[in-house]
Scaffold this motif. Structure first.
Motif, PDB file in Angstrom:
ATOM      1  N   THR A 233       0.818  -1.218   0.000  1.00 29.50           N
ATOM      2  CA  THR A 233       0.000   0.000   0.000  1.00 29.50           C
ATOM      3  C   THR A 233       0.849   1.264   0.000  1.00 29.50           C
ATOM      4  OG1 THR A 233      -0.120  -0.068   2.409  1.00 29.50           O
ATOM      5  CG2 THR A 233      -1.908  -1.136   1.201  1.00 29.50           C
ATOM      6  N   CYS A 234       2.136   1.145   0.338  1.00 32.66           N
ATOM      7  CA  CYS A 234       3.021   2.317   0.394  1.00 32.66           C
ATOM      8  C   CYS A 234       3.901   2.454  -0.849  1.00 32.66           C
ATOM      9  CB  CYS A 234       3.896   2.256   1.636  1.00 32.66           C
ATOM     10  SG  CYS A 234       2.972   2.365   3.191  1.00 32.66           S
TER      11      CYS A 234
ATOM     12  N   ALA B  25       5.111   3.124  14.221  1.00 33.52           N
ATOM     13  CA  ALA B  25       5.177   1.776  13.644  1.00 33.52           C
ATOM     14  C   ALA B  25       6.625   1.395  13.335  1.00 33.52           C
ATOM     15  CB  ALA B  25       4.320   1.698  12.388  1.00 33.52           C
ATOM     16  N   ALA B  26       7.402   2.355  12.841  1.00 33.54           N
ATOM     17  CA  ALA B  26       8.817   2.087  12.563  1.00 33.54           C
ATOM     18  C   ALA B  26       9.562   1.792  13.861  1.00 33.54           C
ATOM     19  CB  ALA B  26       9.440   3.276  11.845  1.00 33.54           C
TER      20      ALA B  26
ATOM     21  N   ALA C 279      14.428   3.683   3.831  1.00 33.92           N
ATOM     22  CA  ALA C 279      15.428   2.920   4.574  1.00 33.92           C
ATOM     23  C   ALA C 279      16.692   2.873   3.732  1.00 33.92           C
ATOM     24  CB  ALA C 279      14.939   1.503   4.870  1.00 33.92           C
ATOM     25  N   SER C 280      17.815   2.864   4.406  1.00 37.14           N
ATOM     26  CA  SER C 280      19.121   2.777   3.745  1.00 37.14           C
ATOM     27  C   SER C 280      19.953   1.712   4.420  1.00 37.14           C
ATOM     28  CB  SER C 280      19.899   4.094   3.877  1.00 37.14           C
ATOM     29  OG  SER C 280      19.205   5.183   3.375  1.00 37.14           O
ATOM     30  N   SER C 281      20.742   1.021   3.612  1.00 31.78           N
ATOM     31  CA  SER C 281      21.821   0.181   4.110  1.00 31.78           C
ATOM     32  C   SER C 281      22.983   0.423   3.162  1.00 31.78           C
ATOM     33  CB  SER C 281      21.412  -1.299   4.125  1.00 31.78           C
ATOM     34  OG  SER C 281      21.268  -1.773   2.798  1.00 31.78           O
TER      35      SER C 281
ATOM     36  N   ASP D 139       5.539   0.843   5.638  1.00 29.35           N
ATOM     37  CA  ASP D 139       4.934  -0.482   5.457  1.00 29.35           C
ATOM     38  C   ASP D 139       5.781  -1.471   6.258  1.00 29.35           C
ATOM     39  OD1 ASP D 139       4.299  -3.060   4.600  1.00 29.35           O
ATOM     40  OD2 ASP D 139       4.066  -2.483   2.507  1.00 29.35           O
ATOM     41  N   PRO D 140       5.280  -1.976   7.403  1.00 26.88           N
ATOM     42  CA  PRO D 140       6.097  -2.863   8.236  1.00 26.88           C
ATOM     43  C   PRO D 140       6.624  -4.087   7.493  1.00 26.88           C
ATOM     44  CG  PRO D 140       4.132  -2.169   9.439  1.00 26.88           C
ATOM     45  CD  PRO D 140       3.965  -1.692   8.022  1.00 26.88           C
TER      46      PRO D 140
END
Length: 198
Positions: A32-33, A110-111, A149-151, A162-163
């Protein structure tokens, strides 16, 4: 415990915020995200003076020149300049970043819940002053999407948190830095010098 760092020669880095020709193809948007994951070209890893302006090819950053100190592995309520947390990425951290001018309290909660639910990192030893996990969360006014998010060498960009997508990203890319260092960084929760990184 402080870890000594090696100052490396400065490596040139580009000025575009979208990405480089060495990037992998983005995934199709999912959930959904509309989460999109993409492998990113490594832009370098030289140390530059603390608070110097650094330009990154990917948005959010996923590698590149950075400050010789890194931010403590924690969640921040004020933006941490990217030059600090790109160093966290080099150590195998995953960084959640967000840009929500109108607010996104439920997404941030949520994060944080996802971070709190992660298993302990076996490479870390909290009894020695190290973090439980190598995770950072920070607002980022430079971010061109709402949540990311980054790695080291990878990004996830999304319209919201979105979990499932972010959890899968952490599972796939956590602990993948150049230097597997779990030593705690500097706590920047009280703020940084005004104009740092600009």
């Amino acid at each position: 415990m402080r870890i000594a760092v090696l100052l490396l020669p400065l490596v040139a880095c580009g000025s575009s915020s979208g990405g480089s020709s060495g990037d992998g193809p983005p995934s199709n948007p999912t959930g959904t995200c509309n989460a999109v994951v993409q492998q990113r070209a490594i832009e370098g890893y030289a140390h530059v003076p603390v608070c110097a302006h650094v330009t990154y090819e990917s948005n959010p950053p996923s590698s590149g020149n950075h400050y010789p100190i890194w931010s403590a592995y924690e969640s921040y309520s004020s933006a941490i300049p990217e030059g600090f947390w790109v160093h966290d990425l080099e150590h195998g951290a995953v960084v959640f970043s967000y840009n929500c001018p109108a607010g996104c309290t439920s997404d941030v909660a949520a994060a944080q819940s996802l971070i709190d639910g992660l298993p302990d990192d076996p490479a870390c030893d909290p009894s020695q002053g190290n973090p439980r996990v190598r995770m950072v969360m920070t607002p980022d006014p430079n971010l061109q999407v709402k949540f990311a998010a980054s790695s080291w060498g990878w990004t996830l960009r999304a319209d919201c948190f979105d979990p499932d997508a972010f959890g899968a990203f952490v599972k796939a890319h956590y602990g993948q830095g150049r230097e597997m260092i779990c030593g705690q960084g500097d706590d920047l929760s009280t703020g940084v010098t005004p104009g740092c990184g600009q």
